[in-house]
Design a protein around this motif. Structure first.
Motif, PDB file in Angstrom:
ATOM      1  N   GLY A  96      44.251  33.384  41.379  1.00 25.57           N
ATOM      2  CA  GLY A  96      43.302  34.712  41.914  1.00 25.57           C
ATOM      3  C   GLY A  96      42.862  35.353  40.897  1.00 25.57           C
ATOM      4  O   GLY A  96      43.786  35.295  38.968  1.00 25.57           O
ATOM      5  N   VAL A  97      41.682  36.088  40.859  1.00 26.32           N
ATOM      6  CA  VAL A  97      41.212  36.497  40.126  1.00 26.32           C
ATOM      7  C   VAL A  97      40.509  38.814  41.172  1.00 26.32           C
ATOM      8  O   VAL A  97      40.562  37.918  41.657  1.00 26.32           O
ATOM      9  CB  VAL A  97      39.947  36.437  39.955  1.00 26.32           C
ATOM     10  N   GLN A  98      40.502  39.388  40.621  1.00 24.07           N
ATOM     11  CA  GLN A  98      40.026  40.467  40.715  1.00 24.07           C
ATOM     12  C   GLN A  98      38.954  41.171  39.332  1.00 24.07           C
ATOM     13  O   GLN A  98      39.678  41.742  38.118  1.00 24.07           O
ATOM     14  CB  GLN A  98      41.792  41.636  41.503  1.00 24.07           C
ATOM     15  N   ILE A  99      38.032  41.477  39.728  1.00 23.97           N
ATOM     16  CA  ILE A  99      37.300  42.128  39.202  1.00 23.97           C
ATOM     17  C   ILE A  99      37.079  43.835  39.173  1.00 23.97           C
ATOM     18  O   ILE A  99      36.569  43.963  40.768  1.00 23.97           O
ATOM     19  CB  ILE A  99      36.052  41.103  38.626  1.00 23.97           C
ATOM     20  N   VAL A 100      36.772  44.661  38.943  1.00 24.29           N
ATOM     21  CA  VAL A 100      36.590  46.458  39.270  1.00 24.29           C
ATOM     22  C   VAL A 100      35.073  46.316  38.079  1.00 24.29           C
ATOM     23  O   VAL A 100      35.934  46.445  37.444  1.00 24.29           O
ATOM     24  CB  VAL A 100      37.459  46.750  39.595  1.00 24.29           C
ATOM     25  N   GLY A 101      34.145  46.812  37.812  1.00 16.13           N
ATOM     26  CA  GLY A 101      33.358  47.999  37.028  1.00 16.13           C
ATOM     27  C   GLY A 101      32.377  47.413  37.775  1.00 16.13           C
ATOM     28  O   GLY A 101      31.990  47.916  38.763  1.00 16.13           O
ATOM     29  N   GLY A 102      31.230  48.051  36.340  1.00 10.61           N
ATOM     30  CA  GLY A 102      29.932  48.442  37.276  1.00 10.61           C
ATOM     31  C   GLY A 102      28.924  47.535  37.198  1.00 10.61           C
ATOM     32  O   GLY A 102      29.697  46.059  37.938  1.00 10.61           O
ATOM     33  N   GLU A 103      27.688  47.119  37.198  1.00  5.75           N
ATOM     34  CA  GLU A 103      26.406  46.577  37.607  1.00  5.75           C
ATOM     35  C   GLU A 103      26.734  44.622  36.597  1.00  5.75           C
ATOM     36  O   GLU A 103      27.058  45.276  35.875  1.00  5.75           O
ATOM     37  CB  GLU A 103      25.392  47.082  37.327  1.00  5.75           C
ATOM     38  N   GLY A 104      26.653  43.104  37.795  1.00  2.00           N
ATOM     39  CA  GLY A 104      27.273  42.336  36.950  1.00  2.00           C
ATOM     40  C   GLY A 104      28.995  42.108  36.926  1.00  2.00           C
ATOM     41  O   GLY A 104      28.789  41.111  37.028  1.00  2.00           O
ATOM     42  N   ALA A 105      29.649  43.525  37.357  1.00  2.00           N
ATOM     43  CA  ALA A 105      30.832  42.911  38.036  1.00  2.00           C
ATOM     44  C   ALA A 105      31.418  42.165  39.132  1.00  2.00           C
ATOM     45  O   ALA A 105      31.555  40.628  39.181  1.00  2.00           O
ATOM     46  CB  ALA A 105      32.038  43.853  37.998  1.00  2.00           C
ATOM     47  N   ALA A 106      30.577  42.372  40.171  1.00  3.95           N
ATOM     48  CA  ALA A 106      31.093  41.477  41.583  1.00  3.95           C
ATOM     49  C   ALA A 106      31.062  39.855  41.590  1.00  3.95           C
ATOM     50  O   ALA A 106      31.765  39.038  41.772  1.00  3.95           O
ATOM     51  CB  ALA A 106      30.290  42.185  42.702  1.00  3.95           C
ATOM     52  N   LYS A 107      29.789  39.841  40.867  1.00  2.00           N
ATOM     53  CA  LYS A 107      29.492  38.421  41.598  1.00  2.00           C
ATOM     54  C   LYS A 107      30.327  37.524  40.208  1.00  2.00           C
ATOM     55  O   LYS A 107      29.898  36.356  40.105  1.00  2.00           O
ATOM     56  CB  LYS A 107      28.378  37.251  41.834  1.00  2.00           C
ATOM     57  N   ARG A 108      30.542  38.181  38.997  1.00  2.00           N
ATOM     58  CA  ARG A 108      31.524  37.413  38.129  1.00  2.00           C
ATOM     59  C   ARG A 108      32.453  36.754  38.675  1.00  2.00           C
ATOM     60  O   ARG A 108      32.868  35.583  38.495  1.00  2.00           O
ATOM     61  CB  ARG A 108      31.891  38.006  37.199  1.00  2.00           C
ATOM     62  N   VAL A 109      33.021  36.973  39.782  1.00  2.00           N
ATOM     63  CA  VAL A 109      34.338  37.006  40.444  1.00  2.00           C
ATOM     64  C   VAL A 109      33.740  34.920  41.120  1.00  2.00           C
ATOM     65  O   VAL A 109      34.377  34.253  41.367  1.00  2.00           O
ATOM     66  CB  VAL A 109      34.619  37.338  41.533  1.00  2.00           C
ATOM     67  N   MET A 124      34.145  47.221  32.672  1.00  2.00           N
ATOM     68  CA  MET A 124      34.863  45.966  34.063  1.00  2.00           C
ATOM     69  C   MET A 124      36.701  45.379  32.964  1.00  2.00           C
ATOM     70  O   MET A 124      36.666  45.469  32.325  1.00  2.00           O
ATOM     71  CB  MET A 124      33.787  45.063  33.595  1.00  2.00           C
ATOM     72  N   THR A 125      37.216  45.522  34.486  1.00  2.00           N
ATOM     73  CA  THR A 125      38.084  44.870  34.111  1.00  2.00           C
ATOM     74  C   THR A 125      38.735  43.977  35.068  1.00  2.00           C
ATOM     75  O   THR A 125      38.345  43.725  36.505  1.00  2.00           O
ATOM     76  CB  THR A 125      39.212  46.952  34.669  1.00  2.00           C
ATOM     77  N   VAL A 126      38.825  43.122  34.443  1.00  3.68           N
ATOM     78  CA  VAL A 126      39.791  41.932  35.000  1.00  3.68           C
ATOM     79  C   VAL A 126      41.057  41.204  35.255  1.00  3.68           C
ATOM     80  O   VAL A 126      41.426  41.215  33.670  1.00  3.68           O
ATOM     81  CB  VAL A 126      39.009  40.461  34.342  1.00  3.68           C
TER      82      VAL A 126
END
Length: 460
Positions: free
Chosen positions: A396-409, A381-383
């Motif tokens: 601002g925050v951007q997150i790209v990664g595997g399962e569990g990445a998107a909703k961390r935003v 996961m990259t934040v």
């Protein structure tokens, strides 16, 4: 007592949420509600169209929250295949045309809701209206695309534009067995991310067999003898195609409102107050993809086309028309998506947006995992986090990664709404267990690095 008349232009999220909320607050004897929708469907999820096209969900029925018949049963006179062609503000009336019969009729109103949505960007290129070229905005568009996929002889698809719709549709067509090329004029896909984060999305797309062509401008859609699409031509190459999907984004559909003299902002969306009342017009309301909203981070108005906002707008409008009180304070620009197993989340400002708003900032990027590194199924996961110089306010925050990445935003979205600093963010008491997170959650790791960058910038 004569009933008030509410007229709604647009039968999807904002319009029908407003109508439904107003109906719950006012009886038919107190408020007559008439809604006009030029399409065949009402209250549907356009966001589900790529998943329908990919065969992951059924359509169109599964994407419809409430049919026209259900709205009528609840006391809302919803007229489908009826387009409002003129708005007379001074006379408080709209001209509606039945698209089947061609009959036109004026309808008076005491309250008007403009929920005309957005229109896909369709550049005036040769062949752009050829058979086999599809937009993806309405369920009618979705049905045309699904039907077109069934009859595509060579199973070659070109997606023009690599935004949310473009990348989601590209994945859907790969699942359907198509060879897919995505053509994007920017340096990386997903212009809703900074280019360094968009590069991660590109890698994932290429990894699933999608040809990603960036820095390319489409100049023509080539057609065959029968008028069907055969290729997409750029300023550098030509890409064979049996199906073309336009994913170039959308613009507010305010043609009718502009002609009536209603106020619009820099991006062409209608301007409203916090109650979603059109500025300068006490009995006209607007919501959904045709309006601009306040960005709580930059303090400027923006056009953000999302069903989440549209439904909230409708609830606010319906409450106010129905005699209650509600406001829509603004947004922080949160959105999530996925490409195959890669999840994408962003909230707040990108670097370019922060610069345009006149904000000076530092940024920090961290690499982590979705779970404790030793726990099975942990994914990279990259934040990336932006913070204002000197104050440390989260931007601002951007997150790209595997399962569990998107909703961390969502954690970052709450922090942005609360106006928190990155230093305050580091102290949040987030849940931890190895199946869900490392000891230091990836968002908190990025906040620590951003806080250090703010401190170093202050010293130097």
């Amino acid at each position: 007592m004569t009933a008030q008349r509410l007229v709604v232009i647009g039968g999807d999220a904002a319009g029908m949420s407003a109508a439904s909320r107003a109906r719950r607050l006012k009886t038919p004897g107190e408020l007559e509600i008439t809604a006009f929708e030029r399409g065949r469907f009402s209250s549907y999820s356009a966001c589900g169209i790529p998943y329908w096209a990919g065969g992951e969900v059924d359509g169109p029925g599964a994407l419809i929250a409430r049919t026209p018949e259900e709205h009528r049963a609840r006391g809302i006179d919803l007229r489908i295949r009826t387009e409002v062609t003129e708005l007379d503000v001074a006379g408080q009336r709209v001209l509606a045309r039945d698209l089947a019969s061609g009959e036109e009729r004026w309808h008076g109103y005491d309250h008007l809701v403009v929920a005309t949505g957005a229109r896909p960007v369709r550049p005036p290129l040769p062949g752009i209206d050829a058979r086999g070229v599809h937009g993806v905005q309405t369920l009618d568009d979705g049905q045309a695309l699904v039907d077109g996929l069934e009859h595509a002889p060579g199973r070659r698809a070109v997606i023009v534009g690599a935004g949310y719709i473009g990348v989601e549709t590209a994945e859907a067509l790969v699942r359907r067995g198509f060879g897919v090329t995505v053509v994007e004029r920017a340096a990386q896909p997903m212009s809703t991310l900074d280019p360094d984060m968009g590069a991660l999305v590109r890698d994932a797309m290429c990894g699933m067999g999608i040809e990603v062509v960036t820095g390319a401008e489409v100049t023509e859609v080539r057609t065959g003898a029968g008028g069907e699409v055969t290729a997409v031509v750029t300023d550098a190459a030509e890409y064979p195609a049996d199906v073309v999907v336009l994913g170039l984004g959308v613009r507010p559909e305010t043609t009718l409102a502009r002609a009536a003299g209603l106020p619009v902002g820099e991006s062409g969306g209608l301007l409203t107050d916090l109650a979603m009342r059109v500025r300068g017009h006490g009995n006209i309301w607007a919501g959904g993809d045709c309006v601009e909203v306040l960005d709580l981070v930059s303090g400027r108005t923006r056009h953000i086309a999302l069903g989440t906002h549209a439904n909230k707008h409708g609830q606010v409008i319906g409450s106010n028309v129905g005699g209650g009180y509600a406001t829509f304070p603004g947004v922080v620009g949160t959105a999530v998506s996925k490409v195959c197993e890669l999840e994408i989340g962003r909230t707040g400002l990108l670097e370019a947006q922060a610069t345009e708003a006149g904000l000076r900032f530092v940024s920090a990027t961290t690499e982590s995992t979705s779970r404790a590194g030793y726990y099975p199924g942990a994914r990279p996961m990259t934040v990336k986090m932006l913070a204002e110089r000197r104050t440390g306010r989260l931007l601002g925050v951007q997150i790209v990664g595997g399962e569990g990445a998107a909703k961390r935003v969502d954690v970052a979205a709450v922090a942005l709404t609360a106006g928190m600093t990155v230093e305050q963010l580091t102290a949040l008491d987030l849940g931890y267990a190895p199946p869900f997170s490392p000891v230091w959650d990836p968002v908190l790791m990025a906040a620590r690095r951003a806080a250090a960058a703010v401190a170093a910038d202050a010293k130097g």
